[in-house]
Design a protein around this motif. Sequence first.
Motif, PDB file in Angstrom:
ATOM      1  N   SER A 233     -22.079  11.426   6.172  1.00 32.72           N
ATOM      2  CA  SER A 233     -20.939  10.600   5.783  1.00 32.72           C
ATOM      3  C   SER A 233     -20.122  10.184   6.992  1.00 32.72           C
ATOM      4  CB  SER A 233     -20.053  11.380   4.796  1.00 32.72           C
ATOM      5  OG  SER A 233     -18.993  10.587   4.325  1.00 32.72           O
ATOM      6  N   GLY A 234     -20.822   9.797   8.063  1.00 36.42           N
ATOM      7  CA  GLY A 234     -20.109   9.453   9.287  1.00 36.42           C
ATOM      8  C   GLY A 234     -19.929   7.963   9.522  1.00 36.42           C
ATOM      9  N   GLY A 235     -20.484   7.127   8.626  1.00 31.25           N
ATOM     10  CA  GLY A 235     -20.458   5.679   8.856  1.00 31.25           C
ATOM     11  C   GLY A 235     -19.089   5.073   8.633  1.00 31.25           C
ATOM     12  N   SER A 236     -18.877   3.907   9.261  1.00 36.42           N
ATOM     13  CA  SER A 236     -17.589   3.216   9.139  1.00 36.42           C
ATOM     14  C   SER A 236     -17.634   2.052   8.159  1.00 36.42           C
ATOM     15  CB  SER A 236     -17.125   2.710  10.503  1.00 36.42           C
ATOM     16  OG  SER A 236     -18.094   1.832  11.059  1.00 36.42           O
ATOM     17  N   GLY A 237     -18.835   1.603   7.773  1.00 33.35           N
ATOM     18  CA  GLY A 237     -18.967   0.598   6.717  1.00 33.35           C
ATOM     19  C   GLY A 237     -18.305  -0.737   7.001  1.00 33.35           C
ATOM     20  N   THR A 238     -18.364  -1.200   8.243  1.00 35.31           N
ATOM     21  CA  THR A 238     -17.640  -2.422   8.610  1.00 35.31           C
ATOM     22  C   THR A 238     -18.190  -3.675   7.922  1.00 35.31           C
ATOM     23  OG1 THR A 238     -19.053  -2.651  10.560  1.00 35.31           O
ATOM     24  CG2 THR A 238     -16.933  -1.535  10.859  1.00 35.31           C
ATOM     25  N   ARG A 239     -19.434  -3.625   7.435  1.00 40.23           N
ATOM     26  CA  ARG A 239     -20.000  -4.826   6.808  1.00 40.23           C
ATOM     27  C   ARG A 239     -19.373  -5.122   5.445  1.00 40.23           C
ATOM     28  NH1 ARG A 239     -26.313  -3.707   7.194  1.00 40.23           N
ATOM     29  NH2 ARG A 239     -25.558  -1.600   6.734  1.00 40.23           N
ATOM     30  N   LEU A 240     -18.587  -4.180   4.923  1.00 41.23           N
ATOM     31  CA  LEU A 240     -17.881  -4.426   3.661  1.00 41.23           C
ATOM     32  C   LEU A 240     -16.374  -4.577   3.892  1.00 41.23           C
ATOM     33  CD1 LEU A 240     -19.790  -2.150   1.151  1.00 41.23           C
ATOM     34  CD2 LEU A 240     -19.846  -4.621   1.290  1.00 41.23           C
ATOM     35  N   TRP A 241     -16.009  -5.037   5.103  1.00 40.08           N
ATOM     36  CA  TRP A 241     -14.618  -5.406   5.359  1.00 40.08           C
ATOM     37  C   TRP A 241     -14.252  -6.548   4.398  1.00 40.08           C
ATOM     38  CZ3 TRP A 241     -11.815  -9.707   6.613  1.00 40.08           C
ATOM     39  CH2 TRP A 241     -10.532  -9.482   7.127  1.00 40.08           C
TER      40      TRP A 241
ATOM     41  N   SER B  88     -30.476   0.940  -3.375  1.00 37.56           N
ATOM     42  CA  SER B  88     -29.853  -0.067  -2.510  1.00 37.56           C
ATOM     43  C   SER B  88     -28.978   0.657  -1.505  1.00 37.56           C
ATOM     44  CB  SER B  88     -28.984  -1.045  -3.318  1.00 37.56           C
ATOM     45  OG  SER B  88     -28.233  -1.884  -2.440  1.00 37.56           O
ATOM     46  N   ASP B  89     -28.924   0.124  -0.280  1.00 29.21           N
ATOM     47  CA  ASP B  89     -28.030   0.723   0.716  1.00 29.21           C
ATOM     48  C   ASP B  89     -26.637   0.086   0.672  1.00 29.21           C
ATOM     49  OD1 ASP B  89     -28.512  -1.766   1.827  1.00 29.21           O
ATOM     50  OD2 ASP B  89     -28.884  -1.013   3.843  1.00 29.21           O
ATOM     51  N   VAL B  90     -26.425  -0.857  -0.245  1.00 29.52           N
ATOM     52  CA  VAL B  90     -25.135  -1.536  -0.387  1.00 29.52           C
ATOM     53  C   VAL B  90     -24.595  -1.889   0.994  1.00 29.52           C
ATOM     54  CG1 VAL B  90     -22.950  -1.546  -1.659  1.00 29.52           C
ATOM     55  CG2 VAL B  90     -24.772  -0.044  -2.408  1.00 29.52           C
ATOM     56  N   GLY B  91     -25.459  -2.526   1.776  1.00 27.49           N
ATOM     57  CA  GLY B  91     -25.128  -2.806   3.164  1.00 27.49           C
ATOM     58  C   GLY B  91     -24.375  -4.098   3.398  1.00 27.49           C
ATOM     59  N   SER B  92     -24.060  -4.818   2.334  1.00 29.37           N
ATOM     60  CA  SER B  92     -23.356  -6.092   2.491  1.00 29.37           C
ATOM     61  C   SER B  92     -22.751  -6.473   1.149  1.00 29.37           C
ATOM     62  CB  SER B  92     -24.327  -7.186   2.949  1.00 29.37           C
ATOM     63  OG  SER B  92     -25.257  -7.481   1.910  1.00 29.37           O
ATOM     64  N   TRP B  93     -21.889  -7.478   1.171  1.00 33.99           N
ATOM     65  CA  TRP B  93     -21.327  -7.974  -0.087  1.00 33.99           C
ATOM     66  C   TRP B  93     -22.413  -8.583  -0.967  1.00 33.99           C
ATOM     67  CZ3 TRP B  93     -17.005  -6.263  -1.803  1.00 33.99           C
ATOM     68  CH2 TRP B  93     -16.001  -5.863  -0.912  1.00 33.99           C
ATOM     69  N   ASP B  94     -23.428  -9.172  -0.352  1.00 40.60           N
ATOM     70  CA  ASP B  94     -24.535  -9.708  -1.152  1.00 40.60           C
ATOM     71  C   ASP B  94     -25.290  -8.606  -1.876  1.00 40.60           C
ATOM     72  OD1 ASP B  94     -24.645 -12.625  -0.877  1.00 40.60           O
ATOM     73  OD2 ASP B  94     -24.882 -12.221   1.252  1.00 40.60           O
TER      74      ASP B  94
ATOM     75  N   GLN C 237     -23.824 -11.264   5.934  1.00 39.25           N
ATOM     76  CA  GLN C 237     -24.053 -10.596   7.216  1.00 39.25           C
ATOM     77  C   GLN C 237     -23.079 -11.114   8.282  1.00 39.25           C
ATOM     78  OE1 GLN C 237     -25.899  -8.017   7.608  1.00 39.25           O
ATOM     79  NE2 GLN C 237     -26.853  -8.070   5.593  1.00 39.25           N
ATOM     80  N   LYS C 238     -22.457 -12.261   8.030  1.00 38.73           N
ATOM     81  CA  LYS C 238     -21.508 -12.828   8.991  1.00 38.73           C
ATOM     82  C   LYS C 238     -20.165 -12.105   8.987  1.00 38.73           C
ATOM     83  CE  LYS C 238     -23.641 -17.411   8.997  1.00 38.73           C
ATOM     84  NZ  LYS C 238     -23.484 -18.852   8.677  1.00 38.73           N
ATOM     85  N   VAL C 239     -19.987 -11.145   8.074  1.00 40.49           N
ATOM     86  CA  VAL C 239     -18.749 -10.359   8.082  1.00 40.49           C
ATOM     87  C   VAL C 239     -18.583  -9.660   9.423  1.00 40.49           C
ATOM     88  CG1 VAL C 239     -17.580  -8.371   7.044  1.00 40.49           C
ATOM     89  CG2 VAL C 239     -18.702 -10.062   5.590  1.00 40.49           C
ATOM     90  N   ARG C 240     -19.691  -9.307  10.058  1.00 41.59           N
ATOM     91  CA  ARG C 240     -19.613  -8.673  11.380  1.00 41.59           C
ATOM     92  C   ARG C 240     -18.850  -9.576  12.360  1.00 41.59           C
ATOM     93  NH1 ARG C 240     -22.710  -4.606  13.190  1.00 41.59           N
ATOM     94  NH2 ARG C 240     -24.196  -4.918  11.490  1.00 41.59           N
ATOM     95  N   LYS C 241     -19.060 -10.896  12.276  1.00 39.62           N
ATOM     96  CA  LYS C 241     -18.326 -11.820  13.142  1.00 39.62           C
ATOM     97  C   LYS C 241     -16.830 -11.735  12.894  1.00 39.62           C
ATOM     98  CE  LYS C 241     -21.942 -15.378  13.604  1.00 39.62           C
ATOM     99  NZ  LYS C 241     -22.244 -16.818  13.382  1.00 39.62           N
ATOM    100  N   VAL C 242     -16.461 -11.536  11.627  1.00 41.66           N
ATOM    101  CA  VAL C 242     -15.045 -11.455  11.279  1.00 41.66           C
ATOM    102  C   VAL C 242     -14.420 -10.224  11.930  1.00 41.66           C
ATOM    103  CG1 VAL C 242     -13.389 -11.260   9.395  1.00 41.66           C
ATOM    104  CG2 VAL C 242     -15.449 -12.644   9.095  1.00 41.66           C
ATOM    105  N   THR C 243     -15.063  -9.074  11.767  1.00 43.91           N
ATOM    106  CA  THR C 243     -14.491  -7.847  12.331  1.00 43.91           C
ATOM    107  C   THR C 243     -14.427  -7.914  13.858  1.00 43.91           C
ATOM    108  OG1 THR C 243     -16.669  -6.775  12.242  1.00 43.91           O
ATOM    109  CG2 THR C 243     -15.194  -6.442  10.361  1.00 43.91           C
ATOM    110  N   GLU C 244     -15.441  -8.543  14.458  1.00 42.20           N
ATOM    111  CA  GLU C 244     -15.410  -8.694  15.918  1.00 42.20           C
ATOM    112  C   GLU C 244     -14.270  -9.612  16.349  1.00 42.20           C
ATOM    113  OE1 GLU C 244     -19.310 -10.103  16.784  1.00 42.20           O
ATOM    114  OE2 GLU C 244     -20.250  -8.119  16.640  1.00 42.20           O
ATOM    115  N   ALA C 245     -14.051 -10.694  15.599  1.00 43.99           N
ATOM    116  CA  ALA C 245     -12.972 -11.623  15.928  1.00 43.99           C
ATOM    117  C   ALA C 245     -11.605 -10.961  15.789  1.00 43.99           C
ATOM    118  CB  ALA C 245     -13.051 -12.869  15.026  1.00 43.99           C
ATOM    119  N   ILE C 246     -11.453 -10.130  14.755  1.00 44.59           N
ATOM    120  CA  ILE C 246     -10.183  -9.437  14.545  1.00 44.59           C
ATOM    121  C   ILE C 246      -9.913  -8.449  15.683  1.00 44.59           C
ATOM    122  CG2 ILE C 246      -9.023  -7.753  13.066  1.00 44.59           C
ATOM    123  CD1 ILE C 246     -10.299  -9.220  10.686  1.00 44.59           C
TER     124      ILE C 246
END
Length: 361
Positions: free
Chosen positions: A14-22, A274-280, A342-351
């Motif tokens: 349970s160490g993940g940060s889950g940034t793809r579901l920002w 499912s790994d629920v790795g994205s909003w999709d 998958q473009k959510v990563r761009k959002v977190t990087e921009a923030i």
Amino acid sequence: MISDPMNIVPVILSGGSGTRLWPVSRPERPKQLLPLTADETMLQLTAVRTQGFASASVGRPILVSNAAHADIIDEQLKQSGIDEYSVILEPIGRNTAPAIALAALEAQPADALLVMPSDHVIDDLPAFHDAIARALPLVAKGWLVTFGITPNGPETGYGYIQMGETCGDGVHEVARFVEKPDVANAQRMLAEGNHAWNAGIFLFRADAYLTAMEKHQPDMLANVQTAMAGAKRDGAHIFPGAMAFHACPSDSVDYAIMERETQVACVPVSMGWSDVGSWDSLHAVSTRCTDENAVRGDALLLGARNCLVHSDGPRVTLVDVDDLIVVVSQGEIMILKRGESQKVRKVTEAIKAIAAATSTN
């Protein structure tokens, strides 16, 4: 299936940060600690996943987590009726290979460690339990076993496992692990039919894992051993020695151990995973209402189709639009096309870049 029933110890990573579901998932409360697919959180669903397993005894779970989440984990496990457990609180993330080694040292040598990420969905628990039962005879002999998801399409977001000769009841030797492929290679592997998705779920004896680590990653093992030897304990909480764990090499269990070992087997299974790795992917596993929309929170959908709405407060109204993801959480609003999450990563990087620029001014 085996004369001496094994003791299975669930090891929940349970160490993940889950940034793809920002913006819902944040470092202070990542996706595994959120109720995304049910009333229970992902962690709670994982923690009770072995209840009712009949082929072996199941011991108290061992969780490996970020130290910042200790109180939340305690609260959620108690809500699920789990009173006996251990939580190993990492001073810093060092990927899955060292995390599993921490749990292996805490367990008994003959325990079968059922390693599970804390943020996956498994809808068909009987199929999962059957796959575990099929793996146990090889686990008892010292094999390292992984569970491969029967693919339903040429997915490029997962690694693959190529399966070789049969070595048990519905169990195959692993011929090789395959990196995340491009579309053409994913289609080829799907057509060949002897490949499975790598779900990152494993079953092996604690001593077998540590023996493999001693062979392939001696420096990693030495640092983890030193960290656990100097661990402080407070009830269910275990705090490995920070200096030794900081010095530990960081690597995944796939690269560090599984790809280097010879006695590695795969149990292919179709279990509604499912790994629920994205909003999709969350949209894909969510209960749909009218016109294939998935809604959590307050929403008014008029003529909208194939949309996902997730709101923690304000009502979201969609009129005559298709294929949108709309997320309202903690004062943030994000809207993007379905299929582009998958473009959510761009959002977190921009923030992060904006925050860094602001702090330097």
